[in-house]
Motif scaffolding. Structure first.
Motif, PDB file in Angstrom:
ATOM      1  N   TYR A  64       0.835  -1.207   0.000  1.00 29.87           N
ATOM      2  CA  TYR A  64       0.000   0.000   0.000  1.00 29.87           C
ATOM      3  C   TYR A  64       0.867   1.254   0.000  1.00 29.87           C
ATOM      4  O   TYR A  64       0.524   2.253  -0.628  1.00 29.87           O
ATOM      5  N   GLY A  65       1.983   1.202   0.712  1.00 28.77           N
ATOM      6  CA  GLY A  65       2.909   2.335   0.707  1.00 28.77           C
ATOM      7  C   GLY A  65       3.451   2.606  -0.681  1.00 28.77           C
ATOM      8  O   GLY A  65       3.541   3.758  -1.113  1.00 28.77           O
ATOM      9  N   ILE A  66       3.783   1.544  -1.402  1.00 26.69           N
ATOM     10  CA  ILE A  66       4.319   1.704  -2.761  1.00 26.69           C
ATOM     11  C   ILE A  66       3.244   2.236  -3.709  1.00 26.69           C
ATOM     12  O   ILE A  66       3.500   3.148  -4.503  1.00 26.69           O
ATOM     13  N   VAL A  67       2.037   1.696  -3.630  1.00 24.96           N
ATOM     14  CA  VAL A  67       0.937   2.189  -4.466  1.00 24.96           C
ATOM     15  C   VAL A  67       0.612   3.645  -4.114  1.00 24.96           C
ATOM     16  O   VAL A  67       0.283   4.453  -4.981  1.00 24.96           O
ATOM     17  N   SER A  68       0.741   3.966  -2.848  1.00 25.39           N
ATOM     18  CA  SER A  68       0.449   5.321  -2.385  1.00 25.39           C
ATOM     19  C   SER A  68       1.412   6.350  -2.973  1.00 25.39           C
ATOM     20  O   SER A  68       1.056   7.522  -3.093  1.00 25.39           O
ATOM     21  N   ILE A  69       2.606   5.919  -3.334  1.00 25.09           N
ATOM     22  CA  ILE A  69       3.541   6.834  -4.000  1.00 25.09           C
ATOM     23  C   ILE A  69       2.908   7.349  -5.288  1.00 25.09           C
ATOM     24  O   ILE A  69       2.971   8.543  -5.590  1.00 25.09           O
ATOM     25  N   GLY A  70       2.272   6.463  -6.036  1.00 20.49           N
ATOM     26  CA  GLY A  70       1.582   6.876  -7.255  1.00 20.49           C
ATOM     27  C   GLY A  70       0.458   7.856  -6.975  1.00 20.49           C
ATOM     28  O   GLY A  70       0.289   8.852  -7.690  1.00 20.49           O
ATOM     29  N   ALA A  71      -0.312   7.585  -5.913  1.00 23.28           N
ATOM     30  CA  ALA A  71      -1.408   8.502  -5.554  1.00 23.28           C
ATOM     31  C   ALA A  71      -0.856   9.874  -5.160  1.00 23.28           C
ATOM     32  O   ALA A  71      -1.440  10.910  -5.501  1.00 23.28           O
ATOM     33  N   ALA A  72       0.274   9.885  -4.457  1.00 23.53           N
ATOM     34  CA  ALA A  72       0.882  11.162  -4.065  1.00 23.53           C
ATOM     35  C   ALA A  72       1.415  11.917  -5.278  1.00 23.53           C
ATOM     36  O   ALA A  72       1.291  13.146  -5.358  1.00 23.53           O
ATOM     37  N   LEU A  73       1.992  11.199  -6.226  1.00 19.12           N
ATOM     38  CA  LEU A  73       2.487  11.851  -7.447  1.00 19.12           C
ATOM     39  C   LEU A  73       1.339  12.425  -8.275  1.00 19.12           C
ATOM     40  O   LEU A  73       1.470  13.498  -8.878  1.00 19.12           O
ATOM     41  N   ILE A  74       0.205  11.717  -8.302  1.00 20.89           N
ATOM     42  CA  ILE A  74      -0.974  12.247  -9.000  1.00 20.89           C
ATOM     43  C   ILE A  74      -1.446  13.526  -8.313  1.00 20.89           C
ATOM     44  O   ILE A  74      -1.746  14.523  -8.978  1.00 20.89           O
ATOM     45  N   TYR A  75      -1.511  13.505  -6.986  1.00 22.94           N
ATOM     46  CA  TYR A  75      -1.910  14.712  -6.254  1.00 22.94           C
ATOM     47  C   TYR A  75      -0.927  15.840  -6.543  1.00 22.94           C
ATOM     48  O   TYR A  75      -1.329  16.978  -6.772  1.00 22.94           O
ATOM     49  N   TYR A  76       0.348  15.525  -6.534  1.00 29.31           N
ATOM     50  CA  TYR A  76       1.381  16.521  -6.820  1.00 29.31           C
ATOM     51  C   TYR A  76       1.157  17.145  -8.196  1.00 29.31           C
ATOM     52  O   TYR A  76       1.232  18.360  -8.352  1.00 29.31           O
ATOM     53  N   GLY A  77       0.875  16.307  -9.174  1.00 30.53           N
ATOM     54  CA  GLY A  77       0.687  16.810 -10.528  1.00 30.53           C
ATOM     55  C   GLY A  77      -0.569  17.645 -10.711  1.00 30.53           C
ATOM     56  O   GLY A  77      -0.567  18.609 -11.477  1.00 30.53           O
ATOM     57  N   LEU A  78      -1.623  17.317  -9.987  1.00 31.78           N
ATOM     58  CA  LEU A  78      -2.905  17.981 -10.223  1.00 31.78           C
ATOM     59  C   LEU A  78      -3.263  19.077  -9.217  1.00 31.78           C
ATOM     60  O   LEU A  78      -3.866  20.085  -9.594  1.00 31.78           O
ATOM     61  N   PHE A  79      -2.947  18.870  -7.955  1.00 29.83           N
ATOM     62  CA  PHE A  79      -3.518  19.730  -6.919  1.00 29.83           C
ATOM     63  C   PHE A  79      -2.518  20.381  -5.966  1.00 29.83           C
ATOM     64  O   PHE A  79      -2.919  20.962  -4.973  1.00 29.83           O
ATOM     65  N   ARG A  80      -1.229  20.288  -6.219  1.00 32.89           N
ATOM     66  CA  ARG A  80      -0.248  20.748  -5.229  1.00 32.89           C
ATOM     67  C   ARG A  80      -0.350  22.231  -4.891  1.00 32.89           C
ATOM     68  O   ARG A  80       0.006  22.645  -3.810  1.00 32.89           O
ATOM     69  N   LYS A  81      -0.854  23.031  -5.792  1.00 34.66           N
ATOM     70  CA  LYS A  81      -0.939  24.472  -5.533  1.00 34.66           C
ATOM     71  C   LYS A  81      -2.183  24.858  -4.738  1.00 34.66           C
ATOM     72  O   LYS A  81      -2.327  25.992  -4.323  1.00 34.66           O
ATOM     73  N   LEU A  82      -3.084  23.915  -4.509  1.00 34.54           N
ATOM     74  CA  LEU A  82      -4.316  24.184  -3.777  1.00 34.54           C
ATOM     75  C   LEU A  82      -4.111  23.817  -2.311  1.00 34.54           C
ATOM     76  O   LEU A  82      -4.098  22.645  -1.959  1.00 34.54           O
ATOM     77  N   ARG A  83      -3.940  24.812  -1.476  1.00 34.57           N
ATOM     78  CA  ARG A  83      -3.671  24.542  -0.066  1.00 34.57           C
ATOM     79  C   ARG A  83      -4.970  24.632   0.721  1.00 34.57           C
ATOM     80  O   ARG A  83      -5.310  25.663   1.287  1.00 34.57           O
ATOM     81  N   SER A  84      -5.670  23.535   0.730  1.00 35.42           N
ATOM     82  CA  SER A  84      -6.913  23.458   1.479  1.00 35.42           C
ATOM     83  C   SER A  84      -7.091  22.033   1.972  1.00 35.42           C
ATOM     84  O   SER A  84      -6.840  21.077   1.236  1.00 35.42           O
ATOM     85  N   MET A  85      -7.527  21.926   3.184  1.00 33.95           N
ATOM     86  CA  MET A  85      -7.807  20.618   3.749  1.00 33.95           C
ATOM     87  C   MET A  85      -8.901  19.919   2.936  1.00 33.95           C
ATOM     88  O   MET A  85      -8.878  18.708   2.765  1.00 33.95           O
ATOM     89  N   TRP A  86      -9.828  20.679   2.410  1.00 34.69           N
ATOM     90  CA  TRP A  86     -10.974  20.113   1.707  1.00 34.69           C
ATOM     91  C   TRP A  86     -10.589  19.491   0.375  1.00 34.69           C
ATOM     92  O   TRP A  86     -11.216  18.529  -0.070  1.00 34.69           O
ATOM     93  N   VAL A  87      -9.559  20.021  -0.271  1.00 34.44           N
ATOM     94  CA  VAL A  87      -9.091  19.420  -1.523  1.00 34.44           C
ATOM     95  C   VAL A  87      -8.531  18.030  -1.226  1.00 34.44           C
ATOM     96  O   VAL A  87      -8.836  17.067  -1.937  1.00 34.44           O
ATOM     97  N   GLY A  88      -7.734  17.920  -0.178  1.00 30.38           N
ATOM     98  CA  GLY A  88      -7.203  16.615   0.222  1.00 30.38           C
ATOM     99  C   GLY A  88      -8.301  15.659   0.635  1.00 30.38           C
ATOM    100  O   GLY A  88      -8.270  14.474   0.291  1.00 30.38           O
ATOM    101  N   ALA A  89      -9.291  16.156   1.370  1.00 32.07           N
ATOM    102  CA  ALA A  89     -10.409  15.310   1.788  1.00 32.07           C
ATOM    103  C   ALA A  89     -11.182  14.804   0.571  1.00 32.07           C
ATOM    104  O   ALA A  89     -11.535  13.623   0.491  1.00 32.07           O
ATOM    105  N   ALA A  90     -11.436  15.683  -0.380  1.00 29.71           N
ATOM    106  CA  ALA A  90     -12.138  15.278  -1.604  1.00 29.71           C
ATOM    107  C   ALA A  90     -11.301  14.277  -2.398  1.00 29.71           C
ATOM    108  O   ALA A  90     -11.846  13.321  -2.972  1.00 29.71           O
ATOM    109  N   TYR A  91      -9.994  14.463  -2.414  1.00 29.94           N
ATOM    110  CA  TYR A  91      -9.102  13.520  -3.092  1.00 29.94           C
ATOM    111  C   TYR A  91      -9.194  12.137  -2.437  1.00 29.94           C
ATOM    112  O   TYR A  91      -9.276  11.118  -3.132  1.00 29.94           O
ATOM    113  N   GLY A  92      -9.212  12.109  -1.123  1.00 27.88           N
ATOM    114  CA  GLY A  92      -9.353  10.847  -0.401  1.00 27.88           C
ATOM    115  C   GLY A  92     -10.671  10.161  -0.697  1.00 27.88           C
ATOM    116  O   GLY A  92     -10.726   8.945  -0.925  1.00 27.88           O
TER     117      GLY A  92
END
Length: 175
Positions: A79-107
């Motif tokens: 799960y940690g290894i797969v999560s690297i991909g999820a983090a890279l996707i977040y980095y590519g799409l949403f890294r400039k959006l600093r809101s707890m709600w963006v992360g919650a919606a991503y989850g």
């Protein structure tokens, strides 16, 4: 002048080189995956959820080993290894959006992807409508908190990096 050069060489006067941002994203993803899948395992042990963490190996691994402690440990690392991909996707799409709600919606989005789209891969996992309420609430909460962890960590680091670049730009222009 010679004294200044000597004091600059002292270890306590050296500045730490920051970790490259992409490596930080990879570490955040891996740690987030291990942390939250470990928490999910404890929720499984205490019967808050019926979804076992070793479901990770269900599509491609055979044998009883995946039900033992080594199977659980390898699942959590997986799960940690797969999560690297999820983090890279977040980095590519949403890294400039600093809101707890963006992360919650991503989850929540990740939860829906796993439950709705990837469900056929996992034979022992029930469909969304067949899950009991405790499993559903627990899984939603874990994915939501995972998304907040990943999202806020990456967005915060992005903002810190931008602030450092702006500060360095100001320092250069003042000299």
């Amino acid at each position: 002048m010679a004294e200044k050069k000597e004091t600059d060489k002292l270890e306590q006067n050296q500045k730490e080189k920051p970790i490259p941002f992409l490596l930080n994203v990879v570490l955040t993803g891996f740690i987030g995956g291990v942390l939250w899948s470990g928490i999910a395992y404890f929720t499984y042990i205490f019967h808050f959820t019926t979804i076992s963490p070793n479901i990770f190996f269900e599509p491609w691994a055979a044998g009883e080993w995946k039900d033992s402690w080594i199977g659980i440990l390898l699942s959590i690392i997986g799960y940690g290894i797969v999560s690297i991909g999820a983090a890279l996707i977040y980095y590519g799409l949403f890294r400039k959006l600093r809101s707890m709600w963006v992360g919650a919606a991503y989850g929540i989005g990740l939860f829906l992807i796993v439950i709705l789209l990837l469900n056929p891969l996992f034979k022992s996992m029930k469909s969304l409508t067949e899950l009991d309420i405790n499993t559903l609430i627990t899984c939603v909460c874990i994915y939501l908190l995972y998304g907040v962890f990943i999202g806020f960590s990456i967005s915060y680091e992005e903002e810190e990096r931008m602030n450092q670049e702006q500060q360095q730009g100001k320092d250069v222009s003042q000299n």
